[in-house]
Design a protein around this motif. Structure first.
Motif, PDB file in Angstrom:
ATOM      1  N   THR A  85      -0.478  -7.293   8.166  1.00 13.46           N
ATOM      2  CA  THR A  85       0.907  -7.289   7.719  1.00 13.46           C
ATOM      3  C   THR A  85       1.204  -6.248   6.651  1.00 13.46           C
ATOM      4  O   THR A  85       2.364  -5.938   6.399  1.00 13.46           O
ATOM      5  CB  THR A  85       1.285  -8.674   7.168  1.00 13.46           C
ATOM      6  OG1 THR A  85       0.355  -9.026   6.125  1.00 13.46           O
ATOM      7  CG2 THR A  85       1.231  -9.728   8.274  1.00 13.46           C
ATOM      8  N   ASN A  86       0.165  -5.705   5.983  1.00 13.18           N
ATOM      9  CA  ASN A  86       0.405  -4.680   4.976  1.00 13.18           C
ATOM     10  C   ASN A  86      -0.844  -3.816   4.816  1.00 13.18           C
ATOM     11  O   ASN A  86      -1.937  -4.213   5.233  1.00 13.18           O
ATOM     12  CB  ASN A  86       0.845  -5.297   3.644  1.00 13.18           C
ATOM     13  CG  ASN A  86      -0.254  -6.143   3.021  1.00 13.18           C
ATOM     14  OD1 ASN A  86      -1.318  -5.619   2.659  1.00 13.18           O
ATOM     15  ND2 ASN A  86      -0.019  -7.434   2.879  1.00 13.18           N
ATOM     16  N   PRO A  87      -0.715  -2.645   4.214  1.00 17.11           N
ATOM     17  CA  PRO A  87      -1.853  -1.716   4.133  1.00 17.11           C
ATOM     18  C   PRO A  87      -3.031  -2.246   3.325  1.00 17.11           C
ATOM     19  O   PRO A  87      -4.165  -1.816   3.524  1.00 17.11           O
ATOM     20  CB  PRO A  87      -1.252  -0.466   3.480  1.00 17.11           C
ATOM     21  CG  PRO A  87      -0.002  -0.928   2.807  1.00 17.11           C
ATOM     22  CD  PRO A  87       0.509  -2.043   3.646  1.00 17.11           C
ATOM     23  N   HIS A  88      -2.776  -3.171   2.409  1.00 16.65           N
ATOM     24  CA  HIS A  88      -3.867  -3.699   1.585  1.00 16.65           C
ATOM     25  C   HIS A  88      -4.895  -4.448   2.428  1.00 16.65           C
ATOM     26  O   HIS A  88      -6.059  -4.583   2.035  1.00 16.65           O
ATOM     27  CB  HIS A  88      -3.316  -4.631   0.502  1.00 16.65           C
ATOM     28  CG  HIS A  88      -2.317  -3.954  -0.382  1.00 16.65           C
ATOM     29  ND1 HIS A  88      -1.138  -4.547  -0.769  1.00 16.65           N
ATOM     30  CD2 HIS A  88      -2.309  -2.710  -0.937  1.00 16.65           C
ATOM     31  CE1 HIS A  88      -0.452  -3.724  -1.526  1.00 16.65           C
ATOM     32  NE2 HIS A  88      -1.133  -2.594  -1.645  1.00 16.65           N
ATOM     33  N   LYS A  89      -4.479  -4.942   3.596  1.00 22.69           N
ATOM     34  CA  LYS A  89      -5.406  -5.646   4.493  1.00 22.69           C
ATOM     35  C   LYS A  89      -6.423  -4.689   5.114  1.00 22.69           C
ATOM     36  O   LYS A  89      -7.436  -5.124   5.654  1.00 22.69           O
ATOM     37  CB  LYS A  89      -4.626  -6.345   5.613  1.00 22.69           C
ATOM     38  CG  LYS A  89      -3.631  -7.404   5.128  1.00 22.69           C
ATOM     39  CD  LYS A  89      -4.323  -8.599   4.526  1.00 22.69           C
ATOM     40  CE  LYS A  89      -3.317  -9.703   4.177  1.00 22.69           C
ATOM     41  NZ  LYS A  89      -3.984 -10.872   3.572  1.00 22.69           N
ATOM     42  N   LEU A  90      -6.135  -3.403   5.053  1.00 20.65           N
ATOM     43  CA  LEU A  90      -7.058  -2.413   5.602  1.00 20.65           C
ATOM     44  C   LEU A  90      -7.982  -1.829   4.530  1.00 20.65           C
ATOM     45  O   LEU A  90      -8.677  -0.852   4.759  1.00 20.65           O
ATOM     46  CB  LEU A  90      -6.269  -1.280   6.263  1.00 20.65           C
ATOM     47  CG  LEU A  90      -5.444  -1.700   7.492  1.00 20.65           C
ATOM     48  CD1 LEU A  90      -4.511  -0.575   7.910  1.00 20.65           C
ATOM     49  CD2 LEU A  90      -6.351  -2.096   8.640  1.00 20.65           C
ATOM     50  N   ILE A  91      -7.943  -2.457   3.360  1.00 18.17           N
ATOM     51  CA  ILE A  91      -8.789  -2.043   2.241  1.00 18.17           C
ATOM     52  C   ILE A  91      -9.691  -3.213   1.864  1.00 18.17           C
ATOM     53  O   ILE A  91      -9.242  -4.353   1.774  1.00 18.17           O
ATOM     54  CB  ILE A  91      -7.929  -1.629   1.031  1.00 18.17           C
ATOM     55  CG1 ILE A  91      -7.050  -0.429   1.378  1.00 18.17           C
ATOM     56  CG2 ILE A  91      -8.806  -1.327  -0.187  1.00 18.17           C
ATOM     57  CD1 ILE A  91      -6.041  -0.085   0.293  1.00 18.17           C
ATOM     58  N   ALA A  92     -10.966  -2.945   1.657  1.00 16.89           N
ATOM     59  CA  ALA A  92     -11.904  -3.986   1.226  1.00 16.89           C
ATOM     60  C   ALA A  92     -12.450  -3.604  -0.144  1.00 16.89           C
ATOM     61  O   ALA A  92     -12.896  -2.472  -0.354  1.00 16.89           O
ATOM     62  CB  ALA A  92     -13.045  -4.129   2.224  1.00 16.89           C
TER      63      ALA A  92
END
Length: 500
Positions: free
Chosen positions: A80-87
């Motif tokens: 739902t947002n770009p932060h989900k693609l960051i670990a």
């Protein structure tokens, strides 16, 4: 032509009532892997958390350029947002138990019935929500092999050692198949073998197409790193290609001073310290959980004023051994153990034992409540409680402040523990261990996350304390250079047994 993944343009970053960055500008291009360097409190962790979306941007902007591509390829119900693609792999874990709460407590790993409420490593990894990746996506089998988790899959996460926990957290981050993997001091807590392997681990991660940003020491920059940013006092003061980076320009001053007079005064506040014939004596100690031995045939005698290093790889049994001394492990009653001249199980309480010991460890740091001020945290050392649960005593608070000055952290006295850098948090817990002038100091990986100056100052402080007092010391570390000069005895564990 470089493809920009993320850019921060003249951003003002705030957390609560604190401004962390002003005019922050930073850019990451595809194929770049960044190392963030700087002294404790310089802003390395804050920059990682800013990119992860944890803090407020009140001026300027942060643009996730990779989002345009991925948002069109991935169904909206998946991401739902770009932060989900960051670990982001942080120094502290956020494990949940089977009841889906984070209500773990420090001694839980040593109490078999309570630890049953924890997930196993397999359960934990299977619960990770994976982001659809490319053909090289990270699978459970792949991360298990890379991070050497095979033998840990059936182990409950609450029973993992500090280094094993770090490997699990990196594995969990990879399972998300992120575009950007951020590592906050990933080498802290890892033994020599794993640190040596880390270069290869990070190379495989980068080869899979994941971009990496890591906060690390100036002395531990992996070969896969392409760019270096140096931070100081909440600002990026230098950026360059790694091959152009000159570490000698950014090394910290190696000079250090200790106020011996003040330290001697602090160590002599208790005019009538107790004396003992034996601090610790273990005879054929055996600890087992289920059918798995953790410690086997351990014989160890510690006499007053001896200074020991307790060494061994992750999972060797060091923390379990310390738990028997510190009163946290109930299996001590089933073994032949003498602490401070008294056999365990002959009437002494856990609190009788704890008042004689100053203790700090990564696990204690993990579970220590953070809503006290730093001064309150240190004063709580008088009572062996995890936080101050009574009105502050003026005289003891003044002594706590003197210890803060000795450790160079007095500026944090009135600040909540949770709002200061992780390295300063550790120093507060070290002051908490020192404040009551105990007969035995147990320092389990005390320098994790500290910068070079902090490590040097603490090492000199320990050596000075040992020269001015008859304190007994057990010191655990994976770094040979951290061991104080006063340490002259070694116990080494290997797979739960004494290694000779």
């Amino acid at each position: 032509m470089l493809h920009t993944l993320l850019s921060i343009n003249k951003a003002t970053v705030r957390y609560l009532n604190t401004t962390l960055f002003t005019g922050l500008t930073f850019k990451i291009n595809k194929g770049e892997n960044w190392a963030l360097i700087g002294e404790s409190g310089s802003g390395k962790s804050a920059l990682l958390q800013t990119i992860a979306g944890r803090f407020n941007i009140t001026g300027g902007e942060i643009i996730y350029h990779f989002w345009d591509k991925f948002s069109s390829l991935i169904p909206a119900d998946k991401v739902t947002n770009p932060h989900k693609l960051i670990a982001l792999v942080e120094p502290r874990h956020h494990f949940r138990n089977l009841s889906n709460t984070t209500d773990f407590y420090y001694q839980q790993r040593y109490n078999s019935s309570d630890s049953e409420d924890a997930l196993t490593v397999t359960d934990y990894l299977n619960a990770i929500k994976q982001i659809p990746g490319n053909k090289n996506s990270w699978t459970l089998e792949r991360v298990t092999k890379l991070l050497r988790l095979d033998e840990l899959l059936d182990k409950q996460i609450i029973k993992l050692s500090n280094g094993e926990t770090k490997r699990l957290m990196i594995a969990a981050a990879l399972l998300k198949n992120p575009v950007l993997l951020m590592l906050d001091n990933p080498l802290t807590g890892l033994d020599v073998k794993t640190r040596e392997e880390f270069n290869g681990i990070i190379q495989q991660i980068a080869a899979s197409g994941i971009n990496i940003i890591m906060a690390t020491s100036i002395h531990e920059i992996p070969t896969v790193i392409t760019n270096v940013a140096v931070l100081s006092k909440g600002a990026i003061v230098h950026q360059s290609k790694k091959e152009d980076f000159k570490p000698e320009l950014f090394e910290q001053d190696k000079t250090d001073t200790i106020d011996n007079g003040e330290l001697s005064a602090l160590l002599n506040i208790d005019k009538n310290p107790a004396t003992y014939n034996l601090i610790v004596k273990m005879d054929k100690v055996h600890i087992q959980y289920g059918d798995k031995p953790v410690l086997d045939d351990i014989n160890w005698q510690i006499n007053p004023a001896e200074r020991w290093a307790l060494l061994g790889p992750n999972g060797a049994g060091k923390s379990t051994l310390l738990s028997l001394i510190n009163g946290d492990n109930p299996q001590a009653y089933a073994n032949n153990i003498i602490l401070f001249d008294k056999k365990r199980g002959t009437g002494e309480s856990i609190w009788d034992i704890k008042k004689k010991i100053g203790f700090v460890s990564p696990e204690l740091h993990q579970y220590f409540p953070t809503d006290n001020s730093c001064l309150q945290v240190i004063e709580s050392g008088y009572y062996d409680t995890l936080g101050l649960f009574r009105p502050s005593n003026k005289e003891r608070a003044e002594i706590a402040l003197r210890w803060m000055k000795a450790l160079e952290i007095e500026k944090y006295a009135r600040v909540l523990l949770k709002n200061i850098p992780a390295s300063a948090q550790r120093l507060c817990l070290l002051a908490r261990a020192l404040i009551k002038n105990p007969a035995l100091l147990i320092f389990d990986e005390p320098c994790q996350g500290m910068d070079d100056h902090q490590q040097l100052h603490f090492k000199n402080l320990v050596d000075t304390i040992c020269s001015l007092s008859n304190v007994t010391l057990i010191y655990v570390t994976h770094y040979q250079h951290e061991i104080p000069n006063s340490v002259d005895k070694v116990l080494r564990l290997e797979k739960g047994r004494v290694a000779f």
